[in-house]
Scaffold this motif. Sequence first.
Motif, PDB file in Angstrom:
ATOM      1  N   TRP A  99       3.191   3.729  46.370  1.00  0.00           N
ATOM      2  CA  TRP A  99       3.705   3.259  47.656  1.00  0.00           C
ATOM      3  C   TRP A  99       5.219   3.133  47.602  1.00  0.00           C
ATOM      4  O   TRP A  99       5.783   2.715  46.588  1.00  0.00           O
ATOM      5  N   TRP A 100       5.855   3.496  48.707  1.00  0.00           N
ATOM      6  CA  TRP A 100       7.301   3.471  48.826  1.00  0.00           C
ATOM      7  C   TRP A 100       7.708   2.696  50.076  1.00  0.00           C
ATOM      8  O   TRP A 100       7.000   2.694  51.094  1.00  0.00           O
TER       9      TRP A 100
ATOM     10  N   ARG B 256       2.822  10.120  39.071  1.00  0.00           N
ATOM     11  CA  ARG B 256       4.195  10.451  39.480  1.00  0.00           C
ATOM     12  C   ARG B 256       4.388  11.961  39.579  1.00  0.00           C
ATOM     13  O   ARG B 256       5.033  12.460  40.499  1.00  0.00           O
TER      14      ARG B 256
ATOM     15  N   GLY C 286      11.725   4.985  51.151  1.00  0.00           N
ATOM     16  CA  GLY C 286      11.940   6.030  50.159  1.00  0.00           C
ATOM     17  C   GLY C 286      12.042   5.564  48.728  1.00  0.00           C
ATOM     18  O   GLY C 286      12.144   6.381  47.809  1.00  0.00           O
ATOM     19  N   GLN C 287      11.998   4.255  48.497  1.00  0.00           N
ATOM     20  CA  GLN C 287      12.093   3.701  47.141  1.00  0.00           C
ATOM     21  C   GLN C 287      10.713   3.265  46.645  1.00  0.00           C
ATOM     22  O   GLN C 287       9.971   2.604  47.374  1.00  0.00           O
ATOM     23  N   GLU C 288      10.388   3.643  45.404  1.00  0.00           N
ATOM     24  CA  GLU C 288       9.096   3.243  44.853  1.00  0.00           C
ATOM     25  C   GLU C 288       8.954   1.721  44.847  1.00  0.00           C
ATOM     26  O   GLU C 288       9.842   0.999  44.406  1.00  0.00           O
ATOM     27  N   ALA C 289       7.801   1.254  45.339  1.00  0.00           N
ATOM     28  CA  ALA C 289       7.542  -0.182  45.389  1.00  0.00           C
ATOM     29  C   ALA C 289       6.367  -0.580  44.497  1.00  0.00           C
ATOM     30  O   ALA C 289       6.448  -1.566  43.757  1.00  0.00           O
TER      31      ALA C 289
ATOM     32  N   MET D 101       8.484  13.311  52.005  1.00  0.00           N
ATOM     33  CA  MET D 101       8.955  11.940  51.814  1.00  0.00           C
ATOM     34  C   MET D 101       9.902  11.475  52.921  1.00  0.00           C
ATOM     35  O   MET D 101      10.457  10.374  52.825  1.00  0.00           O
TER      36      MET D 101
ATOM     37  N   SER E  18       4.441  -5.437  44.407  1.00  0.00           N
ATOM     38  CA  SER E  18       5.780  -4.970  44.028  1.00  0.00           C
ATOM     39  C   SER E  18       6.581  -6.115  43.411  1.00  0.00           C
ATOM     40  O   SER E  18       6.166  -7.285  43.423  1.00  0.00           O
TER      41      SER E  18
END
Length: 267
Positions: free
Chosen positions: A195-196, A108, A199-202, A120, A218
Amino acid sequence: MRKAKTILASLLALSLAGSALAQPATPPFGGQGPQGPRPQGQAPQGPRQWNQDVDRSQNDLTLDMYFIPVGAQDSRPDSEGFIRRWSLLDPIDKPNRTNTVFTDSYIREAFAAEYFPGQMTLLPKDGQKVKLDKKTTLQWHNFDSRLYNVKLFRFASELDHQVYGVIFWAVTAIDVEEDLVDVRLSVGSNSASMWWIDGQEAVILSGDRRMVADDCASKRLTLTKGRHIIRGAVINGPGMSDFCVRIVDECGKPVRNYSVSTNYATK
């Protein structure tokens, strides 16, 4: 007696030669031996070699064995649901002599650092360049992978870039034909990755791992009808680098009713 000793010596030499021939051959440069799935967090068997430079005299593979140019039409997931169309950025130098440092917190932190503007948010054009600093400029490349797993090591090697101690960035767009409910983004990578979606972490894959399809998935997602952006980052020290991505349903079966595009301006 002397004749008998000579015969015995000859037989011994033949036996030793046959034993040597029976030994398994050393894999070619960059190759890996047979490997199957392993539990998450289990270390691979045997040490990995740290080679700063690629011996290209032994690497006669060419880029078009693994990738083909993107066509005019949108792509579709393959028969097993794997996404093969991607925008790939030249690798970013990030020296690591071991892959065991890739904890969740390390990953992270490494991916939160800004290496280039719009990291991003950028939807790159084929050939578009980005600046890392005053001396370093990297380029985006749009490719269709010939294999279900995208061979990042070969991508970097054949474009004459650093192949070890690097971060790869990948982007693609999917156009969903109808709402996809309770699906999962399913990923495998070598080594660690994150992986996103939009834009959101998956998904995050930590540790020193080899590429296994569906290694991590996910939580349940709902992808509404329309366009969604999948973005990924793969980090590796020594060893090979590749990844595979697909969307699966609640039963783990591939979902295929969407198209894939790297022409981000069309929607």
